[in-house]
Design a protein around this motif. Structure first.
Motif, PDB file in Angstrom:
ATOM      1  N   TRP A 132      44.017  48.464  41.316  1.00 57.49           N
ATOM      2  CA  TRP A 132      44.002  47.768  40.049  1.00 57.49           C
ATOM      3  C   TRP A 132      42.823  46.833  39.704  1.00 57.49           C
ATOM      4  CZ3 TRP A 132      45.762  42.932  37.948  1.00 57.49           C
ATOM      5  CH2 TRP A 132      45.998  43.092  36.489  1.00 57.49           C
ATOM      6  N   LEU A 190      48.558  37.493  34.796  1.00 60.20           N
ATOM      7  CA  LEU A 190      49.591  38.357  35.532  1.00 60.20           C
ATOM      8  C   LEU A 190      50.911  38.146  35.120  1.00 60.20           C
ATOM      9  CD1 LEU A 190      47.909  37.847  39.077  1.00 60.20           C
ATOM     10  CD2 LEU A 190      47.077  39.750  37.225  1.00 60.20           C
ATOM     11  N   TYR A 209      50.751  41.292  43.717  1.00 64.03           N
ATOM     12  CA  TYR A 209      49.023  41.425  43.491  1.00 64.03           C
ATOM     13  C   TYR A 209      48.406  41.150  45.016  1.00 64.03           C
ATOM     14  CZ  TYR A 209      50.274  42.288  38.680  1.00 64.03           C
ATOM     15  OH  TYR A 209      50.864  42.464  37.480  1.00 64.03           O
ATOM     16  N   PHE A 217      42.195  44.469  42.896  1.00 70.29           N
ATOM     17  CA  PHE A 217      43.291  44.074  43.393  1.00 70.29           C
ATOM     18  C   PHE A 217      43.901  45.241  44.006  1.00 70.29           C
ATOM     19  CE2 PHE A 217      42.837  41.014  40.144  1.00 70.29           C
ATOM     20  CZ  PHE A 217      43.417  39.744  40.523  1.00 70.29           C
ATOM     21  N   ARG A 262      48.018  46.380  44.263  1.00 67.62           N
ATOM     22  CA  ARG A 262      49.208  46.018  43.587  1.00 67.62           C
ATOM     23  C   ARG A 262      50.378  46.873  44.137  1.00 67.62           C
ATOM     24  NH1 ARG A 262      49.644  46.552  36.910  1.00 67.62           N
ATOM     25  NH2 ARG A 262      49.507  48.911  36.631  1.00 67.62           N
TER      26      ARG A 262
END
Length: 247
Positions: free
Chosen positions: A34, A42, A53, A107, A109
């Motif tokens: 992501w 977030l 994350y 990221f 997640r």
């Protein structure tokens, strides 16, 4: 986004890299890559936290406590050594603080339902994330003490040291206004501190960027707080905090 393909070692996040091979096999089907830009929220206070994350590479995320006057004060900085979100909660819970991306990028997640299922399958996975939560709590404790006991110059130097260690980069895409807000100080006050650090030759300032030019000199001006946190990481999760020698 499609799930990650099976791989022998996750790249870019030290906490995931610390997983045993069998725990990685359990976790990776629920992970997805992501991307988020700087400024992405977030979650906000009161939001239902749906994901954990894992920042990769030079990504930085701040936990910020939002005050009644609208100021948002940083209480923890998370990079490739850790995770943001319900890493040890059992299911989706309301967020207490704001989680905001400071330096954007990639990221991993995972939906918290998938994370909980994975932890139920592996006690070592559960314990690893519990130890990380202990390290994150230590950082919050140290942040409270730092704000009460240390000068703005020490806190500014400490933040820059922490950010460069976590990103592995000597140049950071953060403005003086952003840094002043996170530290909970006035912009004019921080500008004087930045000017002094620049005159000492430890940093340079560029448009919307701060660059570290003498890391050892900057560390000598910082308080002991970041070193205390990194030492606790090494006691509890050795090799996960990206200190200079393993950055």
């Amino acid at each position: 986004m499609e799930n990650l393909q099976k791989q022998s070692e996750p790249i870019g996040n030290n906490l995931l890299r610390a997983l045993r091979a069998d725990d990685w096999e359990i976790l990776h089907p629920g992970l997805e890559q992501w991307w988020a830009s700087a400024g992405t929220l977030l979650h906000e206070p009161g939001d239902t936290v749906r994901f954990a994350y894992f920042p990769c590479g030079s990504v930085l995320v701040s936990y910020l406590v939002v005050l009644s006057d609208g100021r948002a004060i940083e209480t923890a900085l998370i990079g490739r050594e850790g995770a943001v979100g319900g890493i040890v909660s059992q299911g989706r819970l309301p967020a207490y603080a704001r989680a905001e991306v400071q330096l954007g990028g990639v990221f991993f997640r995972i939906d918290l339902h998938h994370l909980e299922e994975a932890k139920l399958r592996s006690l070592t996975l559960h314990h690893l994330f519990a130890r990380y939560a202990d390290c994150l709590m230590a950082q919050v404790f140290q942040s409270v003490a730092c704000s009460a006991a240390h000068s703005i110059e020490q806190r500014t130097a400490r933040w820059l040291v922490a950010a460069t260690e976590r990103t592995g980069a000597q140049e950071l895409g953060v403005t003086q206004e952003q840094l002043a807000t996170m530290l909970g100080v006035g912009r004019s006050y921080l500008s004087r501190v930045i000017r002094d650090l620049r005159q000492r030759g430890v940093i340079e300032t560029r448009r919307a960027r701060l660059a570290v030019r003498n890391a050892d000199g900057l560390r000598s001006l910082a308080c002991e707080c970041n070193a205390a946190v990194s030492h606790h990481f090494n006691d509890v999760l050795k090799g996960v905090y990206p200190a200079e020698e393993n950055g």
